[in-house]
Write an enzyme that holds these catalytic residues in place. Structure first.
Site, PDB file in Angstrom:
ATOM      1  CD1 TRP A 168      -0.095  -1.550   3.074  1.00 30.02           C
ATOM      2  CD2 TRP A 168       0.655   0.550   3.270  1.00 30.02           C
ATOM      3  NE1 TRP A 168       0.752  -1.495   4.165  1.00 30.02           N
ATOM      4  CE2 TRP A 168       1.218  -0.219   4.319  1.00 30.02           C
ATOM      5  CE3 TRP A 168       0.980   1.912   3.196  1.00 30.02           C
ATOM      6  CZ2 TRP A 168       2.079   0.321   5.262  1.00 30.02           C
ATOM      7  CZ3 TRP A 168       1.846   2.439   4.133  1.00 30.02           C
ATOM      8  CH2 TRP A 168       2.375   1.646   5.146  1.00 30.02           C
ATOM      9  CB  CYS A 196      11.346  -1.047   1.814  1.00 31.82           C
ATOM     10  SG  CYS A 196      11.099  -0.717   0.077  1.00 31.82           S
ATOM     11  CD  GLU A 218      12.536  -5.390  -4.910  1.00 35.14           C
ATOM     12  OE1 GLU A 218      13.152  -4.958  -3.910  1.00 35.14           O
ATOM     13  OE2 GLU A 218      13.051  -5.526  -6.021  1.00 35.14           O
ATOM     14  CE  LYS A 250      -3.257  -9.625  -1.835  1.00 35.75           C
ATOM     15  NZ  LYS A 250      -3.634  -8.267  -1.353  1.00 35.75           N
TER      16      LYS A 250
HETATM   17  P1  ADP Z   1       2.422  -4.595   5.586  1.00 34.54           P
HETATM   18  O1  ADP Z   1       2.551  -5.199   6.949  1.00 34.54           O
HETATM   19  O2  ADP Z   1       3.350  -3.492   5.353  1.00 34.54           O
HETATM   20  O3  ADP Z   1       1.026  -4.320   5.148  1.00 34.54           O
HETATM   21  P2  ADP Z   1       2.383  -7.067   4.187  1.00 34.54           P
HETATM   22  O4  ADP Z   1       3.547  -7.890   3.797  1.00 34.54           O
HETATM   23  O5  ADP Z   1       1.463  -7.617   5.206  1.00 34.54           O
HETATM   24  O6  ADP Z   1       2.996  -5.679   4.589  1.00 34.54           O
HETATM   25  O7  ADP Z   1       1.514  -6.687   2.924  1.00 34.54           O
HETATM   26  C1  ADP Z   1       2.016  -6.553   1.634  1.00 34.54           C
HETATM   27  C2  ADP Z   1       1.106  -7.261   0.677  1.00 34.54           C
HETATM   28  O8  ADP Z   1       1.063  -8.622   1.042  1.00 34.54           O
HETATM   29  C3  ADP Z   1      -0.343  -6.770   0.685  1.00 34.54           C
HETATM   30  O9  ADP Z   1      -0.870  -6.834  -0.630  1.00 34.54           O
HETATM   31  C4  ADP Z   1      -1.022  -7.796   1.540  1.00 34.54           C
HETATM   32  O10 ADP Z   1      -2.399  -7.939   1.254  1.00 34.54           O
HETATM   33  C5  ADP Z   1      -0.272  -9.050   1.144  1.00 34.54           C
HETATM   34  N1  ADP Z   1      -0.382 -10.150   2.097  1.00 34.54           N
HETATM   35  C6  ADP Z   1      -0.368 -10.094   3.450  1.00 34.54           C
HETATM   36  N2  ADP Z   1      -0.529 -11.331   3.974  1.00 34.54           N
HETATM   37  C7  ADP Z   1      -0.628 -12.186   2.932  1.00 34.54           C
HETATM   38  C8  ADP Z   1      -0.815 -13.603   2.793  1.00 34.54           C
HETATM   39  N3  ADP Z   1      -0.927 -14.394   3.855  1.00 34.54           N
HETATM   40  N4  ADP Z   1      -0.889 -14.126   1.547  1.00 34.54           N
HETATM   41  C9  ADP Z   1      -0.788 -13.331   0.476  1.00 34.54           C
HETATM   42  N5  ADP Z   1      -0.609 -12.003   0.527  1.00 34.54           N
HETATM   43  C10 ADP Z   1      -0.525 -11.430   1.733  1.00 34.54           C
END
Ligand code: ADP
Length: 477
Positions: free
Chosen positions: A144, A278, A244, A168
């Site tokens: 995001w 990051c 990344e 996604k």
């Molecule tokens: P942050 O904590 O900065 O939001 P995340 O790594 O949780 O970072 O989120 C980055 C992306 O990874 C977002 O698109 C989020 O929806 C996705 N994401 C988070 N958890 C999962 C998961 N279990 N499987 C697939 N995508 C995920």
């Protein structure tokens, strides 16, 4: 969601709200997809693959040029969408749209430079031919914090290489993704070539991305925690992965540097996107003799930073993404203070000036930070500057490299030899030497160690979406 060339709702009609982090208002609602929609999107991408990959590089290039033109023509609309759902000040959003559009331009050019090669053989009757081919269907997950450029960095090279894809986007910022897909559609995207699945819960879609055999490659930008989870899942089918992930950038002000210039540079890069990047400097090493001047200068800059809704002219600091982000930053600050850090400025959530409904944290400077504090080790995704003083420059390389991360590092020095010593000795993928913006669509972006695998941008960025195929041809048929 955009699947197989059509805008669709979720099968069960479920939706989720998108909020403005500056005031908590609901901006819009988007379809809440899951396993079913992800599967449909993979089917569409799989069916489109033979068609898209057999277009000429010139045709794919023309498409990408058109997307670039459309992005630049819709820059203001894209920027406003971004500021509303993500929070960054409008000028920063405009800069990001331009940066994102640059990837379409760059990869429109690179699409035509996917070269193979021939290799001399020791056998007179043999020829070796090396060809590059698209990896296949790509699954992409984006964060995001940079909701347009992170999409562009994956979609542009994947399409340039001849891959088809399913994206996604992050649940906090699906609207930017929707706007980009509208432009892909307007540019004449053949059906199924790029598909968009929005979801409030990312896990079921992630599960499809890890386990569906039709997906050849997973590309992810986000936290190291989720990157590891996805990579572990993807390796079972030996899917290609690009990751990344997080960073914990050192910012080194050498003894010979100008502390005023360095403080100005730090103030410009640290508070970009309210520290939610990051490559944001997270450990600021300043020689003890110049620390007072450095802090004075930095504080003067910080005082001038107006927090607020990014749409308001003059605002320099947008909100953090959500309440959890505020809590994480605040806890790191409290922990540092508890362990002896001193607060130069900031250190609190902003609840006045009508900002209480948003997620605003005051720009903060901490002095006397030491390794046992959490902020010294953990990635800080917020507007906090932890300052660490040092005496001996010989220890600096060791201190800077003492992290699991390896994304970006910054060094201020006037001496060539010192610059080269740090450039060569720092275990990070991106090094800014007296430079706070070492990024470009033309330059490889990516990290070492826990900061990820692979590079985005430059010619390395397209390699990530290509397989290498060797042909041995015997002339004795
Ligand atoms: P942050 O904590 O900065 O939001 P995340 O790594 O949780 O970072 O989120 C980055 C992306 O990874 C977002 O698109 C989020 O929806 C996705 N994401 C988070 N958890 C999962 C998961 N279990 N499987 C697939 N995508 C995920």
């Amino acid at each position: 969601m955009f699947i197989n060339g059509q805008w669709i709702q979720a099968k069960d009609q479920k939706e989720f709200s998108v909020l403005n982090p500056a005031n908590g208002n609901v901006i819009s609602r988007v379809p809440d997809g899951g396993e079913i929609e992800a599967g449909m999107a993979v089917t569409a991408a799989g069916e489109a693959l033979p068609i898209w990959s057999s277009q000429t590089a010139y045709q794919r290039s023309a498409f990408l040029y058109e997307v670039h033109t459309l992005m630049m023509g819709n820059l203001e609309h894209l920027a406003q969408t971004m500021t509303q759902e993500q929070g960054k000040p409008i000028q920063a959003a405009r800069n990001e749209v331009k940066y994102g559009a640059d990837f379409f331009l760059w990869f429109a050019e690179e699409a035509k430079r996917i070269y193979g090669r021939t290799i001399p053989s020791s056998r007179g009757d043999q020829r070796f031919l090396v060809a590059k081919q698209p990896v296949g269907v790509v699954a992409a997950i984006t964060p995001w914090n940079y909701p347009i450029s992170m999409i562009a960095r994956k979609v542009a090279p994947a399409l340039a290489a001849g891959c088809t894809l399913v994206l996604k986007p992050a649940e906090a910022t699906p609207l930017c993704a929707v706007e980009i897909f509208k432009l892909l559609e307007r540019a004449g995207l053949p059906k199924g070539v790029a598909n968009l699945v929005t979801a409030l819960d990312p896990a079921p879609v992630g599960q499809v991305f890890m386990t569906d055999k039709r997906i050849a490659k997973l590309t992810f930008t986000g936290s190291t925690k989720i990157g590891k989870l996805l990579a572990r899942g993807a390796i079972v089918q030996m899917k290609r992965v690009s990751l990344e992930l997080g960073g914990h950038a050192p910012f080194i002000v050498c003894k010979d540097a100008d502390p005023v210039h360095a403080a100005k540079g730090l103030s410009l890069v640290k508070f970009l996107n309210t520290g939610q990047a990051c490559i944001s400097p997270n450990r600021i090493y300043v020689h003890s003799t110049m620390k007072a001047l450095f802090l004075k200068e930095l504080k003067e800059k910080v005082v001038q930073m107006i927090p607020g809704n990014g749409m308001t002219p003059g605002v320099k600091i947008g909100p953090l993404v959500n309440a959890a982000a505020i809590e994480k930053v605040d806890n790191q600050v409290k922990d540092a203070l508890h362990h002896g850090a001193s607060l130069v400025i900031g250190g609190f959530r902003i609840m006045d000036k009508g900002l209480d409904k948003g997620y605003f944290y005051a720009p903060t400077i901490l002095d006397h930070v030491i390794p046992k504090m959490r902020i010294y080790r953990e990635e800080t995704f917020g507007p906090v500057v932890p300052v660490i003083s040092y005496e001996d420059e010989d220890d600096l390389l060791k201190m800077a490299n003492d992290t699991d991360y390896g994304l970006a590092a910054y060094v201020y020095t006037k001496a060539y030899s010192t610059a080269m010593k740090f450039f060569e000795g720092l275990n990070f993928g991106i090094i800014g030497i007296n430079d706070i913006n070492p990024t470009s669509a033309a330059a490889p972006f990516g990290g070492m160690k826990m900061s990820g695998i692979g590079r985005e941008g430059s010619f390395e960025g397209i390699e990530e979406y290509l397989e290498t195929k060797l042909g041995g041809f015997s002339l004795n048929a």
